[in-house]
Design a protein around this motif. Structure first.
Motif, mmCIF file in Angstrom:
data_model
loop_
_atom_site.group_PDB
_atom_site.id
_atom_site.type_symbol
_atom_site.label_atom_id
_atom_site.label_comp_id
_atom_site.label_asym_id
_atom_site.label_seq_id
_atom_site.Cartn_x
_atom_site.Cartn_y
_atom_site.Cartn_z
ATOM 1 N N VAL A 69 0.873 -1.179 0.000
ATOM 2 C CA VAL A 69 0.000 0.000 0.000
ATOM 3 C C VAL A 69 0.909 1.227 0.000
ATOM 4 N N ASP A 70 1.069 1.836 -1.145
ATOM 5 C CA ASP A 70 1.929 3.001 -1.298
ATOM 6 C C ASP A 70 1.344 3.901 -2.372
ATOM 7 N N THR A 71 2.144 4.847 -2.857
ATOM 8 C CA THR A 71 1.642 5.800 -3.841
ATOM 9 C C THR A 71 1.219 5.123 -5.138
ATOM 10 N N VAL A 72 1.999 4.146 -5.587
ATOM 11 C CA VAL A 72 1.648 3.435 -6.816
ATOM 12 C C VAL A 72 0.318 2.707 -6.657
ATOM 13 N N THR A 73 0.148 2.013 -5.537
ATOM 14 C CA THR A 73 -1.095 1.289 -5.299
ATOM 15 C C THR A 73 -2.274 2.247 -5.170
ATOM 16 N N SER A 74 -2.117 3.308 -4.380
ATOM 17 C CA SER A 74 -3.228 4.232 -4.143
ATOM 18 C C SER A 74 -3.664 4.920 -5.435
ATOM 19 N N THR A 75 -2.696 5.361 -6.233
ATOM 20 C CA THR A 75 -3.041 6.007 -7.500
ATOM 21 C C THR A 75 -3.720 5.032 -8.441
ATOM 22 N N SER A 76 -3.191 3.821 -8.521
ATOM 23 C CA SER A 76 -3.799 2.808 -9.388
ATOM 24 C C SER A 76 -5.209 2.473 -8.927
ATOM 25 N N ARG A 77 -5.403 2.417 -7.618
ATOM 26 C CA ARG A 77 -6.748 2.157 -7.099
ATOM 27 C C ARG A 77 -7.733 3.222 -7.569
ATOM 28 N N ILE A 78 -7.363 4.472 -7.418
ATOM 29 C CA ILE A 78 -8.266 5.557 -7.796
ATOM 30 C C ILE A 78 -8.548 5.537 -9.294
ATOM 31 N N VAL A 79 -7.508 5.323 -10.090
ATOM 32 C CA VAL A 79 -7.686 5.309 -11.547
ATOM 33 C C VAL A 79 -8.546 4.121 -11.970
ATOM 34 N N ILE A 80 -8.275 2.942 -11.438
ATOM 35 C CA ILE A 80 -9.018 1.742 -11.834
ATOM 36 C C ILE A 80 -10.469 1.825 -11.384
ATOM 37 N N LEU A 81 -10.689 2.257 -10.148
ATOM 38 C CA LEU A 81 -12.064 2.343 -9.650
ATOM 39 C C LEU A 81 -12.849 3.423 -10.376
ATOM 40 N N ALA A 82 -12.211 4.553 -10.659
ATOM 41 C CA ALA A 82 -12.890 5.588 -11.438
ATOM 42 C C ALA A 82 -13.200 5.083 -12.846
ATOM 43 N N GLY A 83 -12.263 4.341 -13.440
ATOM 44 C CA GLY A 83 -12.519 3.746 -14.747
ATOM 45 C C GLY A 83 -13.643 2.725 -14.695
ATOM 46 N N THR A 84 -13.737 1.974 -13.601
ATOM 47 C CA THR A 84 -14.820 1.009 -13.442
ATOM 48 C C THR A 84 -16.171 1.707 -13.366
ATOM 49 N N VAL A 85 -16.209 2.839 -12.683
ATOM 50 C CA VAL A 85 -17.441 3.638 -12.636
ATOM 51 C C VAL A 85 -17.883 4.014 -14.047
ATOM 52 N N ILE A 86 -16.928 4.464 -14.861
ATOM 53 C CA ILE A 86 -17.253 4.865 -16.234
ATOM 54 C C ILE A 86 -17.764 3.683 -17.038
ATOM 55 N N VAL A 87 -17.100 2.532 -16.926
ATOM 56 C CA VAL A 87 -17.520 1.350 -17.686
ATOM 57 C C VAL A 87 -18.913 0.894 -17.243
ATOM 58 N N LEU A 88 -19.178 0.909 -15.939
ATOM 59 C CA LEU A 88 -20.508 0.525 -15.452
ATOM 60 C C LEU A 88 -21.578 1.475 -15.976
ATOM 61 N N LEU A 89 -21.274 2.767 -16.018
ATOM 62 C CA LEU A 89 -22.227 3.735 -16.566
ATOM 63 C C LEU A 89 -22.466 3.484 -18.053
ATOM 64 N N LEU A 90 -21.405 3.170 -18.781
ATOM 65 C CA LEU A 90 -21.547 2.908 -20.210
ATOM 66 C C LEU A 90 -22.362 1.642 -20.468
ATOM 67 N N GLY A 91 -22.351 0.705 -19.534
ATOM 68 C CA GLY A 91 -23.071 -0.549 -19.720
ATOM 69 C C GLY A 91 -24.515 -0.528 -19.263
ATOM 70 N N LEU A 92 -24.933 0.525 -18.560
ATOM 71 C CA LEU A 92 -26.301 0.558 -18.044
ATOM 72 C C LEU A 92 -27.335 0.571 -19.156
ATOM 73 N N ALA A 93 -27.142 1.414 -20.176
ATOM 74 C CA ALA A 93 -28.143 1.538 -21.237
ATOM 75 C C ALA A 93 -28.159 0.343 -22.194
ATOM 76 N N PRO A 94 -27.021 -0.071 -22.764
ATOM 77 C CA PRO A 94 -27.088 -1.171 -23.745
ATOM 78 C C PRO A 94 -27.503 -2.508 -23.160
ATOM 79 N N PHE A 95 -27.272 -2.733 -21.870
ATOM 80 C CA PHE A 95 -27.622 -4.013 -21.273
ATOM 81 C C PHE A 95 -28.882 -3.934 -20.408
ATOM 82 N N ARG A 96 -29.550 -2.802 -20.424
ATOM 83 C CA ARG A 96 -30.765 -2.641 -19.623
ATOM 84 C C ARG A 96 -31.836 -3.616 -20.091
ATOM 85 N N GLY A 97 -32.328 -4.435 -19.189
ATOM 86 C CA GLY A 97 -33.345 -5.417 -19.513
ATOM 87 C C GLY A 97 -32.812 -6.695 -20.117
#
Length: 469
Positions: A69-97
């Protein structure tokens, strides 16, 4: 032994959300499956907050030093989780239903969890487990649509991943035999005195697996087919999240266990960086399919991202250059895919003709993201490339920095091939209809790319910090 689960709170939140989402998906009616995606968004948001809090502390190690748990890990966590938020948002409409809507959201979270573990792994055994966790859900996402292109994409991705995964495991086995340990600090002490043949063979095998995850040459053949055959949200994930985790893992390997090994891994990475940026650009010149163009663009981008890894032990600014570029690339690349998701019927460059007249905001977002990938000020990638080029020069790779600059200029050609029809002619058949949630995501990511570039100074200062050893 330090076994405090709170040290892995972002990973625990994401894993818990994925497991709970899988259970909920089995019981919720089809019209309520979107709640699984909402749960994932909440877990990622909480994980970003936890990662930001952890970033304020000093470097530490969890579970007997296996996870750093250091700067590399913390930065990667924020970038990956923020990217996951974007991907989940992009998938809400095309996979709805969709009958498998909840499974899509769960697979996205599991793939992101694997990328998180790659970024923080400080033990070869944990690295191997993280590789598998990042890979298996990604294979499924590539073929999630169950059509012919998706099946071909998943098969090619799986075959390449399985082959290079075995090579990686063989490399880990050889390094373990050479160093008599799997923990990075212990390997760093043991490898300088180990047989050079064993260390070299193990290093090459280990790098092969991680370079496959980044999409670098020569393990890049899966990228264009997997991206073209998968759905746009899945393609956005494949070209971003595993790359962030794998590059963070490569940097940690280069800076700790391989630093004094005597193996010329830095020269190997420099050559592969040159090949990736050059071949990726050359292949992108002739693409008319927008997803294949972005696929080859990501191959070229990994060439630039490998520069700070190659000089990890030579340049003081290598770490912050890599982390800032990763953040800028992630948001900008996801923004470009958000535009693709917003126009599901626009598959070729010609389909974007007249986009400015039909949807001016989306056209502006496309320009910002494509010129951002090029490295045009004031976007984040521009500052990232400056930092990367500076690190390469300071690390003694002037020729590589010059080649990277030449490739940057050359890449302008195929980005303009996409921008030109969007700003010319009457509206074509592609830009209608517009998927509004994806369009709003495109606006937001384009704005963040510019904002991150403008605020580069304070952000770069936050990316300094020692690695856990």
């Amino acid at each position: 032994m330090n076994e405090n689960p709170l040290d892995l709170l972002p990973e625990v939140l994401l894993a818990g959300s994925a497991v709970l989402g899988l259970l909920l998906g089995a019981w919720l009616p089809r019209r309520r499956q979107w709640l699984v995606g909402a749960l994932g968004l909440a877990a990622c948001t909480a994980g970003i907050a936890a990662a930001a809090v952890a970033a304020g502390g000093g470097p530490t190690a969890a579970f007997d030093g296996a996870f750093a748990v250091d700067t590399v890990t913390s930065t990667s966590r924020i970038v990956i989780l923020a990217g996951t938020v974007i991907v989940l948002l992009l998938g809400l409409a095309p996979f709805r239903g969709d009958a498998r809507e909840s499974e899509f959201h769960v697979l996205v979270q599991l793939a992101a969890l694997g990328a998180l573990m790659l970024a923080g792994a400080q033990d070869l055994l944990l690295l191997a487990a993280a590789y598998l966790l990042a890979s298996v859900p990604s294979y499924t996402l590539a073929g999630f649509r169950k059509d012919a292109p998706g099946t071909e994409a998943a098969l090619k991705y799986f075959v390449m991943g399985a082959l290079l995964g075995v090579v990686m495991l063989a490399g880990i086995t050889v390094l373990y035999a050479a160093g008599r340990a799997s923990a990075y600090p212990a390997l760093g002490d043991a490898l300088p005195g180990a047989p050079a043949v064993l260390v070299t063979a193990g290093t090459v095998g280990l790098l092969a697996g991680l370079l496959f995850k980044t999409g670098a040459v020569p393990g890049h053949f899966w990228v264009p087919d997997a991206v073209e055959g998968s759905s746009p949200p899945a393609a956005a994930l494949l070209t971003t999240l595993p790359k962030v985790g794998a590059l963070a893992a490569l940097y940690r390997l280069a800076a700790v266990p391989l630093a004094g090994s005597g193996v010329p891994w830095d020269e190997l990475l420099a050559v592969l960086a040159a090949a990736s940026m050059t071949l990726g650009n050359l292949a992108a010149f002739f693409q008319t399919d927008v997803k294949r163009l972005l696929a080859y663009s990501t191959v070229s981008q990994v060439g630039y991202l490998l520069l700070p890894v190659a000089v990890a032990t030579r340049a003081d600014e290598a770490q912050r250059a890599l982390l800032f570029y990763l953040a800028g690339y992630a948001v900008t690349n996801l923004g470009a895919f958000a535009v693709v998701c917003a126009l599901p019927h626009a598959r070729t460059l010609a389909d974007y003709r007249g986009l400015l007249r039909a949807h001016p905001g989306l056209a502006l977002s496309l320009v910002v993201c494509l010129l951002g990938l090029l490295g045009t000020p004031p976007t984040a990638v521009f500052l990232g490339k400056l930092e990367v080029f500076t690190a390469a020069v300071d690390g003694g790779y002037l020729w590589l920095a010059v080649l990277a600059a030449v490739n940057t200029v050359a890449s302008l050609f195929y980005y303009l091939r996409w921008i030109r029809p969007a700003f010319a002619g009457a509206a074509g058949p592609g830009p209608q209809p517009l998927v509004r949630p994806a369009a709003l995501t495109a606006y937001a990511t384009a704005a963040v790319s510019v904002a991150l570039g403008v605020a580069a100074g304070p952000v770069l200062d936050l990316l300094e910090g020692p690695l856990t050893r």
